[in-house]
Design a protein around this motif. Sequence first.
Motif, mmCIF file in Angstrom:
data_model
loop_
_atom_site.group_PDB
_atom_site.id
_atom_site.type_symbol
_atom_site.label_atom_id
_atom_site.label_comp_id
_atom_site.label_asym_id
_atom_site.label_seq_id
_atom_site.Cartn_x
_atom_site.Cartn_y
_atom_site.Cartn_z
ATOM 1 N N LEU A 8 0.824 -1.210 0.000
ATOM 2 C CA LEU A 8 0.000 0.000 0.000
ATOM 3 C C LEU A 8 0.854 1.255 0.000
ATOM 4 O O LEU A 8 0.497 2.266 -0.627
ATOM 5 C CB LEU A 8 -0.947 -0.008 1.208
ATOM 6 N N ASP A 9 1.988 1.226 0.698
ATOM 7 C CA ASP A 9 2.894 2.378 0.677
ATOM 8 C C ASP A 9 3.382 2.637 -0.740
ATOM 9 O O ASP A 9 3.459 3.787 -1.197
ATOM 10 C CB ASP A 9 4.088 2.142 1.603
ATOM 11 N N GLU A 10 3.753 1.575 -1.443
ATOM 12 C CA GLU A 10 4.213 1.711 -2.827
ATOM 13 C C GLU A 10 3.095 2.236 -3.715
ATOM 14 O O GLU A 10 3.314 3.085 -4.596
ATOM 15 C CB GLU A 10 4.709 0.359 -3.336
ATOM 16 N N LEU A 11 1.870 1.763 -3.488
ATOM 17 C CA LEU A 11 0.727 2.211 -4.283
ATOM 18 C C LEU A 11 0.493 3.708 -4.088
ATOM 19 O O LEU A 11 0.277 4.452 -5.049
ATOM 20 C CB LEU A 11 -0.513 1.413 -3.883
ATOM 21 N N ARG A 12 0.544 4.156 -2.847
ATOM 22 C CA ARG A 12 0.343 5.586 -2.565
ATOM 23 C C ARG A 12 1.478 6.433 -3.125
ATOM 24 O O ARG A 12 1.290 7.605 -3.460
ATOM 25 C CB ARG A 12 0.202 5.800 -1.061
ATOM 26 N N THR A 13 2.665 5.847 -3.217
ATOM 27 C CA THR A 13 3.810 6.564 -3.769
ATOM 28 C C THR A 13 3.637 6.803 -5.261
ATOM 29 O O THR A 13 3.965 7.862 -5.784
ATOM 30 C CB THR A 13 5.116 5.776 -3.530
ATOM 31 N N ARG A 14 3.091 5.806 -5.955
ATOM 32 C CA ARG A 14 2.993 5.899 -7.406
ATOM 33 C C ARG A 14 1.851 6.791 -7.888
ATOM 34 O O ARG A 14 1.891 7.299 -9.006
ATOM 35 C CB ARG A 14 2.825 4.503 -8.012
ATOM 36 N N LEU A 15 0.814 6.955 -7.081
ATOM 37 C CA LEU A 15 -0.334 7.765 -7.488
ATOM 38 C C LEU A 15 -0.524 8.916 -6.519
ATOM 39 O O LEU A 15 -0.576 8.719 -5.308
ATOM 40 C CB LEU A 15 -1.606 6.911 -7.519
ATOM 41 N N SER A 16 -0.617 10.128 -7.042
ATOM 42 C CA SER A 16 -0.889 11.262 -6.170
ATOM 43 C C SER A 16 -2.390 11.372 -5.924
ATOM 44 O O SER A 16 -3.210 10.935 -6.737
ATOM 45 C CB SER A 16 -0.371 12.555 -6.801
ATOM 46 N N MET A 17 -2.747 11.981 -4.818
ATOM 47 C CA MET A 17 -4.151 12.143 -4.460
ATOM 48 C C MET A 17 -4.884 12.992 -5.499
ATOM 49 O O MET A 17 -6.044 12.730 -5.846
ATOM 50 C CB MET A 17 -4.246 12.787 -3.069
ATOM 51 N N SER A 18 -4.202 14.008 -6.037
ATOM 52 C CA SER A 18 -4.862 14.876 -7.021
ATOM 53 C C SER A 18 -5.112 14.131 -8.330
ATOM 54 O O SER A 18 -6.091 14.418 -9.029
ATOM 55 C CB SER A 18 -4.020 16.126 -7.277
ATOM 56 N N GLN A 19 -4.237 13.187 -8.682
ATOM 57 C CA GLN A 19 -4.475 12.380 -9.878
ATOM 58 C C GLN A 19 -5.752 11.556 -9.732
ATOM 59 O O GLN A 19 -6.565 11.458 -10.651
ATOM 60 C CB GLN A 19 -3.293 11.441 -10.133
ATOM 61 N N VAL A 20 -5.908 10.941 -8.566
ATOM 62 C CA VAL A 20 -7.060 10.082 -8.326
ATOM 63 C C VAL A 20 -8.343 10.912 -8.270
ATOM 64 O O VAL A 20 -9.346 10.593 -8.921
ATOM 65 C CB VAL A 20 -6.869 9.279 -7.025
ATOM 66 N N ALA A 21 -8.318 11.999 -7.511
ATOM 67 C CA ALA A 21 -9.527 12.816 -7.364
ATOM 68 C C ALA A 21 -9.831 13.602 -8.635
ATOM 69 O O ALA A 21 -10.993 13.952 -8.887
ATOM 70 C CB ALA A 21 -9.365 13.772 -6.184
#
Length: 656
Positions: A8-21
């Motif tokens: 999950l740490d790696e997943l959060r590293t690869r995608l920024s919150m602004s990209q997802v939202a």
Amino acid sequence: MSLPPGFLDELRTRLSMSQVAGRKVMWDQRKSNQAKGDMWAPCPFHQEKTASFHVDDRKGFYYCFGCHAKGDAISFVRETENVSFMEAVEILAGEAGMQMPARDPKAQEKADRRTQLAEVMEMAVSHFRLMLKTGAGAEARDYLTRRGLDDAALDRWDIGFAPDAWQGLWDHLKAKGVEDDLILGAGLAKPSQKGGKPYDTFRGRIIFPIRDARGRAIAFGGRAMDPNDNAKYLNSPETDLFDKGRSLYNHGPAREAAGKGAPLIVAEGYMDVIALSEAGFGATVAPLGTAITEDQLRLLWRIAPEPIIALDGDKAGLRAAMRVIDNALPLLEAGQSLRFAIMPEGKDPDDLLKESGPEAMQALIDGAQPMVDLLWQRETEGKVFDSPERKAALDKDLRTAIARIQDPSIRNHYGQAIKDKRWELFRARPQGSKGQGGQKRAWQPGKGGGWQQTPPVLASTKTSLLASADDRAQEALREAVILAILIRRPDMLDQVESRMERIEMVGPGHGDLQQLLLRHAHDGAAVLADQIEARIGAQALEKLFALNHVRITPAIRADDDDEIVSACLTEELTKLEALRGARREVIDAEADMNALPDEGVTWRLGQAAEARNKALRSQTEDKATYEVADNGSLLNREERDALDALLAQIDPKKGT
């Protein structure tokens, strides 16, 4: 299903919150600050017109000040897509290019082991710090003092010392009841190849703890005290806690400082990071003994959109910068790039701070170069481009590099920037056209011939076509036709670009039009016209196309016929080149006749005259005669006479 530790740490590293939202909201550009990862939008969870939904990209969380919804990327997908936790993870993993792990029944056991390893690492930190304060650490303390670190700084950075003993740390941890596999699993010791007790990984070294973004000690870096040691710096081996290519030294504190507006600086080593941070540059990190990897670049861009790579001013530092460029090019996105602050030759940031203070470092950061400048430097520095083949090789290398950029908009902008630099290198100052002090020179017949200093031309003279006199006036008219054709049809420039580069314009304002044409032709006719209007005024185009010689050119009257346009353009260039070639031959011949006349001079003049006449006797030249109608348009006189004759046959009264 349990996920393996770190997934999950790696997943959060690869995608920024602004990209997802960003898939679900429309950002308020007036309120948002993309550079700081501070984004605002109307909330997707309740109906509203104002932007109360806030995303903090650095922390990876969102919060709505209206409905108080909050969470991270996973919870955002769960709420907006109405899916379970694992389904949300699968969606995000697919976007990040990560493969979902197979079901692992021992995942919890592994998570517990990581917690145990982290506890052992903290025990090692305390041991190394204690050793630095003992008599065995006296030499290390002296070294750190010489590097400008006082006791408070040593405490802030948890710096320690590993005495030159084979089982110093091993015995200490065993005395505290730590199991062998945990000491070995943390990378603190290595098994003996001779069947004896395992021995410490770090011996006789100053120790720098390496912590993750959450502040947990995950590894160590050690600097050898022995100057003859083959490995000056040594890092922990990779473990369940430590992945060297996905970690940054000083990650957590740097992220916090960058969030407060400090520029993110990437230095080469531990001491550079410490020196810069102590000098007030708190948002400083370093890779861990390797070139910056793609994963580390993604970590950097999560902290700041434009990190500054501060590398030593030696050959090794420049080579490292070039490797960073190759890794970064495919990952570039709008607002996401790198800048480079290259230290003075032979110095690192620590040296610069000691000799010149923080002001000198700040000046380097303020003047950091964009990545395209380093790319250009890499492909051109130390090379000579004195032949078409070498220039073509440069173009090929640059095209290959730029092609690696995935984002089409950024790729186009890089292409334009490179084209501007190529212009400055090859076209801005034709060889032989400048004298000492930058004064303009011209080819003048005279005693000995050659390039003679030319007095400056008055502004009033430049605006007159008669300034060129005789043949020059004819050349200026042909220049006008060539420029007009290419301005109307800039897509034709590719066919004659190299010939256009070599032309030295003599007509008033033609040189400015030539430069703008070569710079902006690829943008299309409309953009080119806008650039000309912005730089030299709309009257320049009006004046050019008002010339009768231009108005009757077949290519202008049939600019949608590629064959006519191409033939006319090629013909006018050939005539212009022939005129100028003949004139240069005459000038050379005059100089030779003053020195030692012979029959060869006469033969050369004859050949030049024949080439000139052949070019001017083109079979495709438009020989029609035109007259101006009442409405100002140009009419072909032969066509007008044929029409009158036809009308006379139909109605004899109209033919009289």
